[in-house]
Design a protein around this motif. Structure first.
Motif, PDB file in Angstrom:
ATOM      1  N   TYR A  73       0.844  -1.192   0.000  1.00  8.19           N
ATOM      2  CA  TYR A  73       0.000   0.000   0.000  1.00  8.19           C
ATOM      3  C   TYR A  73       0.878   1.240   0.000  1.00  8.19           C
ATOM      4  CZ  TYR A  73      -3.467   3.473   1.469  1.00  8.19           C
ATOM      5  OH  TYR A  73      -4.269   4.581   1.525  1.00  8.19           O
ATOM      6  N   PHE A  74       0.539   2.212  -0.841  1.00 11.15           N
ATOM      7  CA  PHE A  74       1.255   3.487  -0.908  1.00 11.15           C
ATOM      8  C   PHE A  74       0.440   4.563  -0.190  1.00 11.15           C
ATOM      9  CE2 PHE A  74       3.183   1.112  -4.256  1.00 11.15           C
ATOM     10  CZ  PHE A  74       4.440   1.659  -4.482  1.00 11.15           C
ATOM     11  N   ALA A 150       7.070   3.978  -7.208  1.00 12.77           N
ATOM     12  CA  ALA A 150       5.686   4.368  -7.500  1.00 12.77           C
ATOM     13  C   ALA A 150       5.380   4.169  -8.978  1.00 12.77           C
ATOM     14  CB  ALA A 150       5.458   5.823  -7.099  1.00 12.77           C
ATOM     15  N   TYR A 153       4.740   0.579  -9.805  1.00 11.07           N
ATOM     16  CA  TYR A 153       3.436   0.114  -9.331  1.00 11.07           C
ATOM     17  C   TYR A 153       2.279   0.959  -9.890  1.00 11.07           C
ATOM     18  CZ  TYR A 153       5.226  -3.340  -6.045  1.00 11.07           C
ATOM     19  OH  TYR A 153       5.821  -4.455  -5.484  1.00 11.07           O
ATOM     20  N   VAL A 155       1.504   3.943  -9.548  1.00 12.53           N
ATOM     21  CA  VAL A 155       0.918   4.811  -8.525  1.00 12.53           C
ATOM     22  C   VAL A 155       1.325   6.249  -8.823  1.00 12.53           C
ATOM     23  CG1 VAL A 155       1.071   5.485  -6.091  1.00 12.53           C
ATOM     24  CG2 VAL A 155       0.743   3.085  -6.709  1.00 12.53           C
ATOM     25  N   TYR A 157       1.203  10.428  -7.583  1.00 13.51           N
ATOM     26  CA  TYR A 157       1.105  11.264  -6.386  1.00 13.51           C
ATOM     27  C   TYR A 157       1.636  12.651  -6.698  1.00 13.51           C
ATOM     28  CZ  TYR A 157       6.116  10.257  -5.881  1.00 13.51           C
ATOM     29  OH  TYR A 157       7.479  10.137  -6.104  1.00 13.51           O
ATOM     30  N   HIS A 172      -2.683  11.054  -3.841  1.00 15.88           N
ATOM     31  CA  HIS A 172      -2.050   9.846  -4.387  1.00 15.88           C
ATOM     32  C   HIS A 172      -3.092   8.790  -4.725  1.00 15.88           C
ATOM     33  CE1 HIS A 172      -2.619   7.546  -0.590  1.00 15.88           C
ATOM     34  NE2 HIS A 172      -2.434   8.735  -0.013  1.00 15.88           N
ATOM     35  N   SER A 173      -2.699   7.828  -5.541  1.00 12.46           N
ATOM     36  CA  SER A 173      -3.566   6.705  -5.885  1.00 12.46           C
ATOM     37  C   SER A 173      -3.895   5.907  -4.624  1.00 12.46           C
ATOM     38  CB  SER A 173      -2.874   5.785  -6.899  1.00 12.46           C
ATOM     39  OG  SER A 173      -2.458   6.495  -8.039  1.00 12.46           O
ATOM     40  N   GLN A 174      -5.147   5.551  -4.480  1.00  7.25           N
ATOM     41  CA  GLN A 174      -5.597   4.795  -3.318  1.00  7.25           C
ATOM     42  C   GLN A 174      -5.741   3.328  -3.728  1.00  7.25           C
ATOM     43  OE1 GLN A 174      -9.413   5.952  -1.815  1.00  7.25           O
ATOM     44  NE2 GLN A 174      -9.293   4.646  -0.013  1.00  7.25           N
TER      45      GLN A 174
END
Length: 215
Positions: A73-74, A150, A153, A155, A157, A172-174
């Motif tokens: 998780y980011f 990031a 993945y 992602v 932000y 950021h991407s959830q």
């Protein structure tokens, strides 16, 4: 009356199907197992090598998790609402899965990767991740290292300026990813609306998703 009739027909069809399935199994050997479901992220170009630093100041590489599933998780520790709620759901779900099946639960490595390396030093991450799960690793690094992982993945932000230089937010991407023991993507772990109660359903969904893919 029409609805009752239709329901009755469905029940009859279901009963007949169960009867014939049992009969075929008895006559011709065991019934064939249904084909295993394919992971929804199978073949997706998500994940990859990384070198980061954990909450204890130790260098951590993706290869350190070879043979383990990874729940990734980011987010960032200064997040006022979404990240804490998401982590609570994810880690409660992992704890449920561990309680139900300790051996499979131990195969899952939970990872929290910050998108705010300027503030999320190892010292800042240590008390933060300790709130959620004893095995949760908080990972940080240089801005370049965080940008690289990031991107791997998928992602995104960016900084949202606040009332003071140190009071900014990070959009950021959830997303929460479940990766297989080879570091390949399996599935997105369900995260409900952050406004919902973390105790209401979401941990159960997380545990069910882990049970579906972790062998």
């Amino acid at each position: 009356m029409m609805n009752i009739a239709i329901m009755g027909q469905k029940l009859v069809r279901s009963s007949l199907l169960l009867f014939f399935t049992a009969a075929l199994a008895g006559c011709g050997g065991p019934a064939a197992s249904p084909p295993a479901a394919k992971p929804p992220l199978e073949g997706a170009r998500i994940g990859g090598p990384f070198t980061l630093t954990d909450q204890n100041g130790k260098t951590v590489k993706d290869s350190d998790f070879a043979g383990k599933y990874r729940l990734v998780y980011f987010g960032y520790s200064f997040c006022p609402d979404i990240c804490p709620v998401d982590l609570q759901k994810l880690m409660r779900g992992l704890s449920q899965f561990e309680k139900a099946d300790a051996a499979r639960g131990a195969k899952v490595a939970p990872l929290f990767i910050t998108v705010d390396p300027a503030r999320d030093t190892p010292e800042a991450l240590k008390p933060f991740v300790a709130r959620y799960h004893p095995r949760l690793l908080g990972l940080t690094g240089t801005p370049e290292q965080i940008a690289a992982v990031a991107k791997a993945y998928v992602v995104t932000y960016h900084k949202v300026e606040g009332s003071a230089p140190d009071r900014y937010l990070m959009a950021h991407s959830q997303l929460a990813f479940l990766m297989d023991p080879d570091g390949k993507p399996l599935a997105l772990v369900p995260l409900d609306d952050p406004s919902t109660d973390p105790d209401e359903g979401a941990p159960d969904k997380v545990a069910a998703e882990l049970a579906k893919w972790v062998k």
